[in-house]
Design a protein around this motif. Structure first.
Motif, PDB file in Angstrom:
ATOM      1  N   ALA A  47       6.456  17.968 -11.697  1.00  0.00           N
ATOM      2  CA  ALA A  47       7.472  17.234 -10.936  1.00  0.00           C
ATOM      3  C   ALA A  47       7.535  17.747  -9.498  1.00  0.00           C
ATOM      4  N   ALA A  48       7.569  19.066  -9.331  1.00  0.00           N
ATOM      5  CA  ALA A  48       7.630  19.655  -7.990  1.00  0.00           C
ATOM      6  C   ALA A  48       6.365  19.329  -7.196  1.00  0.00           C
ATOM      7  N   PHE A  49       5.198  19.410  -7.845  1.00  0.00           N
ATOM      8  CA  PHE A  49       3.941  19.109  -7.162  1.00  0.00           C
ATOM      9  C   PHE A  49       3.888  17.645  -6.744  1.00  0.00           C
ATOM     10  N   SER A  50       4.384  16.734  -7.598  1.00  0.00           N
ATOM     11  CA  SER A  50       4.337  15.311  -7.264  1.00  0.00           C
ATOM     12  C   SER A  50       5.193  14.996  -6.046  1.00  0.00           C
ATOM     13  N   VAL A  51       6.336  15.664  -5.914  1.00  0.00           N
ATOM     14  CA  VAL A  51       7.191  15.461  -4.741  1.00  0.00           C
ATOM     15  C   VAL A  51       6.496  16.016  -3.497  1.00  0.00           C
ATOM     16  N   GLU A  52       5.928  17.216  -3.620  1.00  0.00           N
ATOM     17  CA  GLU A  52       5.198  17.837  -2.506  1.00  0.00           C
ATOM     18  C   GLU A  52       4.024  16.957  -2.077  1.00  0.00           C
ATOM     19  N   LEU A  53       3.289  16.436  -3.022  1.00  0.00           N
ATOM     20  CA  LEU A  53       2.131  15.591  -2.750  1.00  0.00           C
ATOM     21  C   LEU A  53       2.547  14.307  -2.030  1.00  0.00           C
ATOM     22  N   ALA A  54       3.626  13.707  -2.487  1.00  0.00           N
ATOM     23  CA  ALA A  54       4.099  12.464  -1.861  1.00  0.00           C
ATOM     24  C   ALA A  54       4.557  12.711  -0.423  1.00  0.00           C
ATOM     25  N   ARG A  55       5.202  13.838  -0.179  1.00  0.00           N
ATOM     26  CA  ARG A  55       5.671  14.159   1.178  1.00  0.00           C
ATOM     27  C   ARG A  55       4.508  14.446   2.110  1.00  0.00           C
ATOM     28  N   ALA A  56       3.509  15.150   1.605  1.00  0.00           N
ATOM     29  CA  ALA A  56       2.383  15.559   2.442  1.00  0.00           C
ATOM     30  C   ALA A  56       1.328  14.465   2.581  1.00  0.00           C
ATOM     31  N   GLY A  57       1.286  13.542   1.637  1.00  0.00           N
ATOM     32  CA  GLY A  57       0.211  12.542   1.633  1.00  0.00           C
ATOM     33  C   GLY A  57      -1.010  13.167   1.008  1.00  0.00           C
ATOM     34  N   SER A  58      -1.584  12.500   0.032  1.00  0.00           N
ATOM     35  CA  SER A  58      -2.685  13.096  -0.731  1.00  0.00           C
ATOM     36  C   SER A  58      -4.034  12.992  -0.038  1.00  0.00           C
ATOM     37  N   GLY A  59      -4.156  12.106   0.949  1.00  0.00           N
ATOM     38  CA  GLY A  59      -5.456  11.911   1.570  1.00  0.00           C
ATOM     39  C   GLY A  59      -6.352  11.015   0.746  1.00  0.00           C
ATOM     40  N   GLU A  60      -5.941  10.705  -0.486  1.00  0.00           N
ATOM     41  CA  GLU A  60      -6.704   9.809  -1.352  1.00  0.00           C
ATOM     42  C   GLU A  60      -6.250   8.377  -1.066  1.00  0.00           C
ATOM     43  N   GLU A  61      -7.059   7.417  -1.450  1.00  0.00           N
ATOM     44  CA  GLU A  61      -6.671   6.018  -1.329  1.00  0.00           C
ATOM     45  C   GLU A  61      -5.498   5.762  -2.271  1.00  0.00           C
ATOM     46  N   GLU A  62      -4.428   5.145  -1.759  1.00  0.00           N
ATOM     47  CA  GLU A  62      -3.252   4.913  -2.577  1.00  0.00           C
ATOM     48  C   GLU A  62      -3.474   3.721  -3.504  1.00  0.00           C
ATOM     49  N   VAL A  63      -2.946   3.840  -4.716  1.00  0.00           N
ATOM     50  CA  VAL A  63      -3.074   2.813  -5.735  1.00  0.00           C
ATOM     51  C   VAL A  63      -1.698   2.219  -5.978  1.00  0.00           C
ATOM     52  N   SER A  64      -1.615   0.914  -6.069  1.00  0.00           N
ATOM     53  CA  SER A  64      -0.345   0.256  -6.350  1.00  0.00           C
ATOM     54  C   SER A  64      -0.045   0.330  -7.838  1.00  0.00           C
ATOM     55  N   TYR A  65       1.196   0.675  -8.202  1.00  0.00           N
ATOM     56  CA  TYR A  65       1.598   0.753  -9.590  1.00  0.00           C
ATOM     57  C   TYR A  65       2.373  -0.483 -10.032  1.00  0.00           C
ATOM     58  N   THR A  66       2.493  -1.460  -9.147  1.00  0.00           N
ATOM     59  CA  THR A  66       3.256  -2.645  -9.491  1.00  0.00           C
ATOM     60  C   THR A  66       2.449  -3.547 -10.413  1.00  0.00           C
ATOM     61  N   SER A  67       3.058  -3.930 -11.526  1.00  0.00           N
ATOM     62  CA  SER A  67       2.436  -4.890 -12.427  1.00  0.00           C
ATOM     63  C   SER A  67       3.293  -6.149 -12.404  1.00  0.00           C
ATOM     64  N   VAL A  68       2.923  -7.113 -13.216  1.00  0.00           N
ATOM     65  CA  VAL A  68       3.706  -8.340 -13.309  1.00  0.00           C
ATOM     66  C   VAL A  68       5.148  -8.007 -13.666  1.00  0.00           C
ATOM     67  N   ARG A  69       5.330  -6.978 -14.477  1.00  0.00           N
ATOM     68  CA  ARG A  69       6.673  -6.582 -14.891  1.00  0.00           C
ATOM     69  C   ARG A  69       7.250  -5.499 -13.983  1.00  0.00           C
ATOM     70  N   ASN A  70       6.585  -5.188 -12.891  1.00  0.00           N
ATOM     71  CA  ASN A  70       7.068  -4.186 -11.937  1.00  0.00           C
ATOM     72  C   ASN A  70       7.399  -2.849 -12.598  1.00  0.00           C
ATOM     73  N   ALA A  71       6.472  -2.330 -13.381  1.00  0.00           N
ATOM     74  CA  ALA A  71       6.663  -1.056 -14.063  1.00  0.00           C
ATOM     75  C   ALA A  71       6.009   0.056 -13.258  1.00  0.00           C
ATOM     76  N   PHE A  72       6.730   1.153 -13.063  1.00  0.00           N
ATOM     77  CA  PHE A  72       6.246   2.298 -12.311  1.00  0.00           C
ATOM     78  C   PHE A  72       6.291   3.528 -13.220  1.00  0.00           C
ATOM     79  N   PRO A  73       5.207   3.824 -13.955  1.00  0.00           N
ATOM     80  CA  PRO A  73       5.211   5.041 -14.775  1.00  0.00           C
ATOM     81  C   PRO A  73       5.136   6.262 -13.869  1.00  0.00           C
ATOM     82  N   GLY A  74       5.937   7.254 -14.182  1.00  0.00           N
ATOM     83  CA  GLY A  74       5.946   8.449 -13.350  1.00  0.00           C
ATOM     84  C   GLY A  74       6.606   9.605 -14.054  1.00  0.00           C
TER      85      GLY A  74
END
Length: 131
Positions: A47-74
């Motif tokens: 959880a802490a790493f995911s917040v740090e990663l989101a703030r810093a930007g991963s440098g990887e190509e971002e992937v959209s998590y939106t589906s037809v039902r707008n589900a965001f697993p996390g």
């Protein structure tokens, strides 16, 4: 406390398992081994790493998590409990979602920081499903 495999962590972070493995090898994510030798990541650490990663930007190509039902697993990164209401934050790859719900709902779902959950968005409402 829940722990995650490298593959599960990769899915929650929105990266490939190879990227998550490289981060673990480099010491960016703390891991430990279970009795069968699998590498695991503690839920709170993830959880802490995911917040740090989101703030810093991963440098990887971002992937959209939106589906037809707008589900965001996390992963649940924060919970603020009041007497009646609660605020739950989920980091789903590069997306941070916040839901306001009742304290009773948080307790019934057994939500904790580091736990896998899915935020479902409809218009301006965010609903939380326990994974």
């Amino acid at each position: 406390m829940q722990s995650y495999t490298i593959g599960q962590a990769a899915r929650l972070l929105g990266v490939s398992p190879d990227t998550a493995r490289r981060w673990a090898d480099a010491g960016r994510m703390a891991t430990h081994r279970d009795e069968s030798g699998r590498r695991l990541i503690d839920g709170r650490d993830l959880a802490a790493f995911s917040v740090e990663l989101a703030r810093a930007g991963s440098g990887e190509e971002e992937v959209s998590y939106t589906s037809v039902r707008n589900a965001f697993p996390g992963i649940v990164t924060a919970i603020k409990l009041g007497d009646i209401a609660a605020q739950v934050e989920i980091q789903a790859g590069p997306h941070r979602l916040v839901s306001l719900l009742t304290r009773e709902a948080v307790e019934e779902l057994g939500l904790e920081v580091g736990m896998e959950a899915t935020a479902r968005v409809k218009s301006t409402n965010v609903h939380i499903d326990r994974a």
